[in-house]
Every structure is written in structure tokens, then in C-alpha cells.
Design a protein around this motif. Structure first.
Motif, PDB file in Angstrom:
ATOM      1  N   LYS A  53       0.796  -1.332   0.210  1.00  0.00           N
ATOM      2  CA  LYS A  53      -0.066   0.023   0.049  1.00  0.00           C
ATOM      3  C   LYS A  53       1.006   1.094  -0.057  1.00  0.00           C
ATOM      4  O   LYS A  53       0.341   2.261  -0.723  1.00  0.00           O
ATOM      5  CB  LYS A  53      -0.816  -0.093   1.209  1.00  0.00           C
ATOM      6  CG  LYS A  53      -1.738   1.070   1.132  1.00  0.00           C
ATOM      7  CD  LYS A  53      -2.801   1.130   2.629  1.00  0.00           C
ATOM      8  CE  LYS A  53      -3.613   2.013   2.449  1.00  0.00           C
ATOM      9  NZ  LYS A  53      -4.702   2.314   3.650  1.00  0.00           N
ATOM     10  N   ARG A  54       1.986   1.228   0.724  1.00  0.00           N
ATOM     11  CA  ARG A  54       3.105   2.471   0.740  1.00  0.00           C
ATOM     12  C   ARG A  54       3.426   2.512  -0.375  1.00  0.00           C
ATOM     13  O   ARG A  54       3.922   3.726  -0.986  1.00  0.00           O
ATOM     14  CB  ARG A  54       3.845   2.093   1.826  1.00  0.00           C
ATOM     15  CG  ARG A  54       3.191   2.445   3.296  1.00  0.00           C
ATOM     16  CD  ARG A  54       4.302   2.487   4.387  1.00  0.00           C
ATOM     17  NE  ARG A  54       5.221   1.403   4.603  1.00  0.00           N
ATOM     18  CZ  ARG A  54       4.798   0.317   5.420  1.00  0.00           C
ATOM     19  NH1 ARG A  54       3.767   0.544   6.384  1.00  0.00           N
ATOM     20  NH2 ARG A  54       5.808  -0.717   5.491  1.00  0.00           N
ATOM     21  N   ARG A  55       3.605   1.569  -1.240  1.00  0.00           N
ATOM     22  CA  ARG A  55       4.134   1.662  -2.718  1.00  0.00           C
ATOM     23  C   ARG A  55       3.157   2.182  -3.758  1.00  0.00           C
ATOM     24  O   ARG A  55       3.310   2.211  -4.671  1.00  0.00           O
ATOM     25  CB  ARG A  55       5.027   0.465  -3.063  1.00  0.00           C
ATOM     26  CG  ARG A  55       6.084   0.038  -2.396  1.00  0.00           C
ATOM     27  CD  ARG A  55       6.943  -1.145  -2.815  1.00  0.00           C
ATOM     28  NE  ARG A  55       7.689  -1.862  -1.920  1.00  0.00           N
ATOM     29  CZ  ARG A  55       7.388  -3.177  -1.448  1.00  0.00           C
ATOM     30  NH1 ARG A  55       6.356  -3.587  -1.761  1.00  0.00           N
ATOM     31  NH2 ARG A  55       8.402  -3.660  -0.695  1.00  0.00           N
ATOM     32  N   GLY A  56       1.942   2.144  -3.414  1.00  0.00           N
ATOM     33  CA  GLY A  56       1.011   2.542  -4.459  1.00  0.00           C
ATOM     34  C   GLY A  56       0.386   1.238  -5.061  1.00  0.00           C
ATOM     35  O   GLY A  56      -0.385   1.266  -5.954  1.00  0.00           O
ATOM     36  N   HIS A  57       0.816   0.116  -4.530  1.00  0.00           N
ATOM     37  CA  HIS A  57       0.620  -1.387  -5.050  1.00  0.00           C
ATOM     38  C   HIS A  57      -0.626  -1.779  -4.452  1.00  0.00           C
ATOM     39  O   HIS A  57      -0.482  -2.334  -3.102  1.00  0.00           O
ATOM     40  CB  HIS A  57       1.630  -2.210  -4.895  1.00  0.00           C
ATOM     41  CG  HIS A  57       1.556  -3.493  -5.537  1.00  0.00           C
ATOM     42  ND1 HIS A  57       1.198  -4.168  -6.779  1.00  0.00           N
ATOM     43  CD2 HIS A  57       1.708  -4.705  -4.613  1.00  0.00           C
ATOM     44  CE1 HIS A  57       1.031  -5.347  -6.654  1.00  0.00           C
ATOM     45  NE2 HIS A  57       1.184  -6.015  -5.476  1.00  0.00           N
ATOM     46  N   LYS A  58      -1.860  -1.892  -4.836  1.00  0.00           N
ATOM     47  CA  LYS A  58      -2.979  -2.427  -4.245  1.00  0.00           C
ATOM     48  C   LYS A  58      -3.290  -3.863  -4.597  1.00  0.00           C
ATOM     49  O   LYS A  58      -3.514  -4.437  -5.743  1.00  0.00           O
ATOM     50  CB  LYS A  58      -4.247  -1.501  -4.508  1.00  0.00           C
ATOM     51  CG  LYS A  58      -5.430  -1.753  -3.793  1.00  0.00           C
ATOM     52  CD  LYS A  58      -6.477  -0.538  -4.293  1.00  0.00           C
ATOM     53  CE  LYS A  58      -7.971  -1.301  -3.443  1.00  0.00           C
ATOM     54  NZ  LYS A  58      -8.911  -0.324  -3.988  1.00  0.00           N
ATOM     55  N   PHE A  59      -3.293  -4.517  -3.458  1.00  0.00           N
ATOM     56  CA  PHE A  59      -3.693  -6.059  -3.970  1.00  0.00           C
ATOM     57  C   PHE A  59      -4.842  -6.425  -2.641  1.00  0.00           C
ATOM     58  O   PHE A  59      -4.298  -6.901  -1.372  1.00  0.00           O
ATOM     59  CB  PHE A  59      -2.556  -6.845  -3.697  1.00  0.00           C
ATOM     60  CG  PHE A  59      -2.626  -8.232  -4.044  1.00  0.00           C
ATOM     61  CD1 PHE A  59      -2.982  -8.786  -5.394  1.00  0.00           C
ATOM     62  CD2 PHE A  59      -2.737  -9.411  -3.060  1.00  0.00           C
ATOM     63  CE1 PHE A  59      -3.052  -9.840  -5.928  1.00  0.00           C
ATOM     64  CE2 PHE A  59      -3.018 -10.695  -3.398  1.00  0.00           C
ATOM     65  CZ  PHE A  59      -3.301 -10.947  -4.899  1.00  0.00           C
ATOM     66  N   VAL A  60      -6.158  -6.309  -2.915  1.00  0.00           N
ATOM     67  CA  VAL A  60      -7.120  -6.423  -1.582  1.00  0.00           C
ATOM     68  C   VAL A  60      -7.135  -7.913  -1.241  1.00  0.00           C
ATOM     69  O   VAL A  60      -7.518  -8.314   0.024  1.00  0.00           O
ATOM     70  CB  VAL A  60      -8.505  -6.127  -2.262  1.00  0.00           C
ATOM     71  CG1 VAL A  60      -9.620  -6.237  -1.315  1.00  0.00           C
ATOM     72  CG2 VAL A  60      -8.394  -4.685  -2.771  1.00  0.00           C
ATOM     73  N   LEU A  61      -6.513  -9.056  -2.058  1.00  0.00           N
ATOM     74  CA  LEU A  61      -6.906 -10.311  -1.815  1.00  0.00           C
ATOM     75  C   LEU A  61      -5.827 -10.664  -0.648  1.00  0.00           C
ATOM     76  O   LEU A  61      -6.020 -11.689   0.073  1.00  0.00           O
ATOM     77  CB  LEU A  61      -6.406 -11.200  -2.703  1.00  0.00           C
ATOM     78  CG  LEU A  61      -7.440 -11.095  -4.061  1.00  0.00           C
ATOM     79  CD1 LEU A  61      -7.112 -12.207  -5.031  1.00  0.00           C
ATOM     80  CD2 LEU A  61      -8.493 -11.254  -3.652  1.00  0.00           C
ATOM     81  N   SER A  62      -4.914  -9.859  -0.334  1.00  0.00           N
ATOM     82  CA  SER A  62      -3.789  -9.831   1.086  1.00  0.00           C
ATOM     83  C   SER A  62      -4.673  -9.812   2.161  1.00  0.00           C
ATOM     84  O   SER A  62      -4.529 -10.342   3.296  1.00  0.00           O
ATOM     85  CB  SER A  62      -2.701  -9.050   0.691  1.00  0.00           C
ATOM     86  OG  SER A  62      -1.797  -9.325  -0.302  1.00  0.00           O
ATOM     87  N   LEU A  63      -5.826  -8.590   2.141  1.00  0.00           N
ATOM     88  CA  LEU A  63      -6.726  -8.536   3.190  1.00  0.00           C
ATOM     89  C   LEU A  63      -7.681  -9.529   3.429  1.00  0.00           C
ATOM     90  O   LEU A  63      -8.004  -9.998   4.448  1.00  0.00           O
ATOM     91  CB  LEU A  63      -7.377  -7.146   2.804  1.00  0.00           C
ATOM     92  CG  LEU A  63      -6.642  -5.838   3.231  1.00  0.00           C
ATOM     93  CD1 LEU A  63      -7.736  -4.783   2.888  1.00  0.00           C
ATOM     94  CD2 LEU A  63      -6.275  -5.967   4.728  1.00  0.00           C
ATOM     95  N   LEU A  64      -8.070 -10.179   2.336  1.00  0.00           N
ATOM     96  CA  LEU A  64      -9.005 -11.173   2.308  1.00  0.00           C
ATOM     97  C   LEU A  64      -8.113 -12.510   3.017  1.00  0.00           C
ATOM     98  O   LEU A  64      -8.792 -13.208   3.784  1.00  0.00           O
ATOM     99  CB  LEU A  64      -9.241 -11.713   0.773  1.00  0.00           C
ATOM    100  CG  LEU A  64     -10.635 -12.746   1.084  1.00  0.00           C
ATOM    101  CD1 LEU A  64     -11.866 -11.740   1.553  1.00  0.00           C
ATOM    102  CD2 LEU A  64     -10.853 -13.044  -0.339  1.00  0.00           C
ATOM    103  N   LEU A  65      -7.056 -12.869   2.624  1.00  0.00           N
ATOM    104  CA  LEU A  65      -6.207 -13.693   3.500  1.00  0.00           C
ATOM    105  C   LEU A  65      -6.125 -13.486   5.037  1.00  0.00           C
ATOM    106  O   LEU A  65      -6.013 -14.271   5.762  1.00  0.00           O
ATOM    107  CB  LEU A  65      -4.623 -14.055   2.759  1.00  0.00           C
ATOM    108  CG  LEU A  65      -4.862 -14.851   1.268  1.00  0.00           C
ATOM    109  CD1 LEU A  65      -3.712 -14.459   0.483  1.00  0.00           C
ATOM    110  CD2 LEU A  65      -5.450 -15.936   1.487  1.00  0.00           C
TER     111      LEU A  65
END
Length: 350
Positions: A53-65
Motif C-alpha cells: 500500500k505504501r508503494r501504491g500497489h493495491k492487492f486486496v486479496l492480501s486483506l482477504l487472506l
């Protein structure tokens, strides 16, 4: 005199269930080990999400895991509590609910990964609205099924009516069978996508393939297949056990309900999948550009206009489309790599 359950329940289970009777000497220490592992998994996936997130790289599935790990942490705490307080049936009910519901998050993650592979290799088919609607219908059906299963699990603790218990068992059998099928689906989806891509004739290439995250496609497919196979083994075992005739607690417990089977087929396979996805860096391999669902493509097209020319008059600006491969952890800038479709296809060949 032994205490009686209150009128109307909750009543203790009347038949043997996977894991057998609670044992403080076995269940508490074993569950505590898995509790620590799930805490580590939650911390790992949240750390990955925050750094991206700090790099501007959004990966919502990490939140799901991360959410799955938190659900399993709560499940472990409830299981330890219900083992330490066996007369508190409310704790047993809550533990059963979270135990049944948690794994579905991993099923959904695997289906999403398989869908992304399908869309990458076969955009024309994978992005087709009927296919997208089919996946959405599957997710809705998963949610509806778990609601049904949770309802009958709770109901089974509050009734002794044989007819109601028979109906509840039928719904639970449907749920177990459906979840076993759902856990298996990413395997044929991924294999079919790979096979169709491999045997597609060069002259009939059709829609060019689209880039998906970082790393070779074979690694992505191996991650999805390995995780799906593990979860499918666990779900299939639980389904098979459920289809056997119920065994009253007055009779000896069959080996298929053993504690080893419970922990291996439940928490064991889930912990392996959680750490497999963390070590495999799925946040990089399955990343897609923001807004891909709205654009219905994983390709980011940027239009560059020539600078204005002439005596105060706007010249006819030429537009140049370029396919930008956005790498995880790398901010887009003027130095971003620009490739044509042929380069992209060559890189992502299986």
C-alpha cells in the motif's frame, strides 16, 4: 446429580463428529500451536498488504487472506475455550460456526486466482459477460450456502425433533458436497485454460493474451493447483465422513472421526495454503491494474499526445497507444517499460 440441559436447548451433540470428544490434554495444546501459526499468517499477510500500500500497489486479496487468518484465530480461541469449559455449549456452538465458515474465504481466493489466469490467457472468453456472471453467481451461491449451513448447525443444538434433525442433516450434506465441489473447481478451470492455450494454433491465436502480475505463468498455475488440491483433499474428506450414517455417542467412535483427521484436514491444510501464498508472493504474481474490471482488460493503455506546434494554433495531435506492463512494487513513471503486443505474448508463454 448430573445437570440437565435447559428446556429447548442447547443440547449436547447426539452423534459423533469429526474430532471426537473434547480432551484438554490433546485439543488445547494442539489448537494452541495452530493459533500461533494463524497469528503469524495474519501478521505476514497484513505486513505484505501495508508495504504494498505504501508503494501504491493495491492487492486486496492480501486483506482477504488476513481476514481468513483472523477468523481461524477466533475459531482456535473458541475451540480452546469450549474444551476448557465443556459444559458451556454456547462456546461449542460458536466454535462450530466459525469452523464451518472460515475455509470458504480460501475457496473464494483460489477461484479468483483461477479466474485471473483464465482472463489472462483467454481474454475474449474470460472477460465475456456470461462467464463473469457465472463466477459472480458462484460467489453468491457460496455465501447463500454457508448461511444455510450455519443456520442448521445452530438449529441442531436446539432441537431433539427427529424430523427437524433429518432436514438439518440433509442441508449439511448438501453444504459439504457443494463446498467440496467449490474447492475443486479452480483445478479444472486452470488446467483447461492452460491446455487451450498450449494447443491453440499459432494461426488462430485470436485475442492476444494479457499480462498478469510478475513471474512466469507456470509458477502461478502451480500455486493455484497446489493450494486447490490441498483444500480439495480436506473438503472431500469432510464430505465423505458426513455421508456415512451418523454414529450415536453411545457407540465407540469410528477412526474416521479421529482428532488427527480433524486437525490435518481442517487446520493443517489451511496453514500450509496460508504460508504457501505468502512465500509464493501471490501479491506480486496475481496483481492486476486498478480498474481492470471496469475496463474489462488487464492491459493499461496510455495515450500520449505530441507537443503543440505552430503559430498559436493547436496542431492535430497524434495519439500513440502503448501497452504498459506495471510491475508490482514499481511506481509508474516516464521510465516505465513499453512493449508491443508481440513482446507481451512472448513473455507470458507457458
Amino acid at each position: 446429580m448430573a445437570s440437565r440441559p435447559p428446556s429447548g436447548g442447547p443440547y449436547p451433540p447426539q452423534v459423533w463428529q469429526l474430532g471426537g470428544a473434547p480432551s484438554k490434554s490433546v485439543d488445547i495444546p494442539v489448537t494452541a500451536v495452530f493459533l500461533a501459526l494463524f497469528i503469524g499468517g495474519a501478521a505476514t499477510h497484513m505486513t505484505i498488504f501495508q508495504r504494498n500500500k505504501r508503494r501504491g500497489h493495491k492487492f486486496v486479496l492480501s486483506l482477504l487472506l488476513f481476514g481468513f487468518c483472523m477468523a481461524r484465530i477466533l475459531t482456535s480461541v473458541l475451540r480452546i475455550s469450549s474444551t476448557a469449559l465443556p459444559r458451556n455449549l454456547n462456546l461449542a456452538i460458536a466454535s462450530s460456526i466459525f469452523n464451518a465458515a472460515g475455509t470458504l474465504l480460501l475457496f473464494i481466493v483460489n477461484l479468483l486466482f483461477a479466474q485471473r489466469i483464465l482472463r489472462s490467457l483467454h481474454p475474449g472468453f474470460g472477460w465475456a459477460r456470461p462467464v463473469s456472471w457465472a463466477f459472480k453467481a458462484l460467489y453468491i451461491l457460496i455465501a447463500a450456502t454457508i448461511i444455510m449451513v450455519i443456520t442448521v448447525v445452530v438449529q441442531s443444538f436446539f432441537t431433539l425433533d427427529p424430523e427437524i434433525r433429518s432436514i438439518s442433516r440433509s442441508i449439511q450434506l448438501y453444504g459439504s458436497t457443494f463446498f467440496a465441489v467449490a474447492s475443486f473447481l479452480p483445478i479444472p478451470i486452470t488446467l483447461a485454460a492452460l491446455a487451450a492455450h498450449h494447443f491453440r494454433q499459432p494461426g488462430k491465436l485470436g485475442t492476444p493474451i494479457e499480462p498478469l502480475g510478475a513471474g512466469p505463468l507456470r509458477t502461478k498455475a502451480a500455486l493455484v493447483l497446489a493450494a486447490s488440491l490441498l483444500l480439495c483433499i480436506g473438503a472431500t474428506y469432510k464430505c465423505a465422513v458426513a455421508w456415512f450414517d451418523p454414529v450415536p455417542r453411545a457407540q465407540p467412535m469410528p477412526d474416521r472421526f479421529s482428532k488427527a483427521a480433524f486437525y490435518v484436514m481442517n487446520f493443517g491444510v489451511e496453514v500450509v495454503v496460508v504460508y504457501l501464498y505468502a512465500l509464493g508472493r501471490v501479491d506480486r504474481r496475481f496483481w492486476v491494474p486498478n480498474g481492470a474490471s471496469k475496463r474489462r482488460t488487464y492491459v493499461v493503455v496510455e495515450e500520449e499526445k505530441d507537443e503543440e506546434k505552430g503559430n498559436g494554433e493547436d496542431s492535430a495531435a497524434e495519439q500513440r497507444d502503448s501497452v504498459i506492463m506495471s510491475r508490482p512494487g514499481t511506481a509508474r513513471s516516464e521510465g516505465s517499460r513499453t512493449r508491443d503486443v508481440d513482446d507481451v505474448k512472448a513473455e507470458w508463454e507457458v
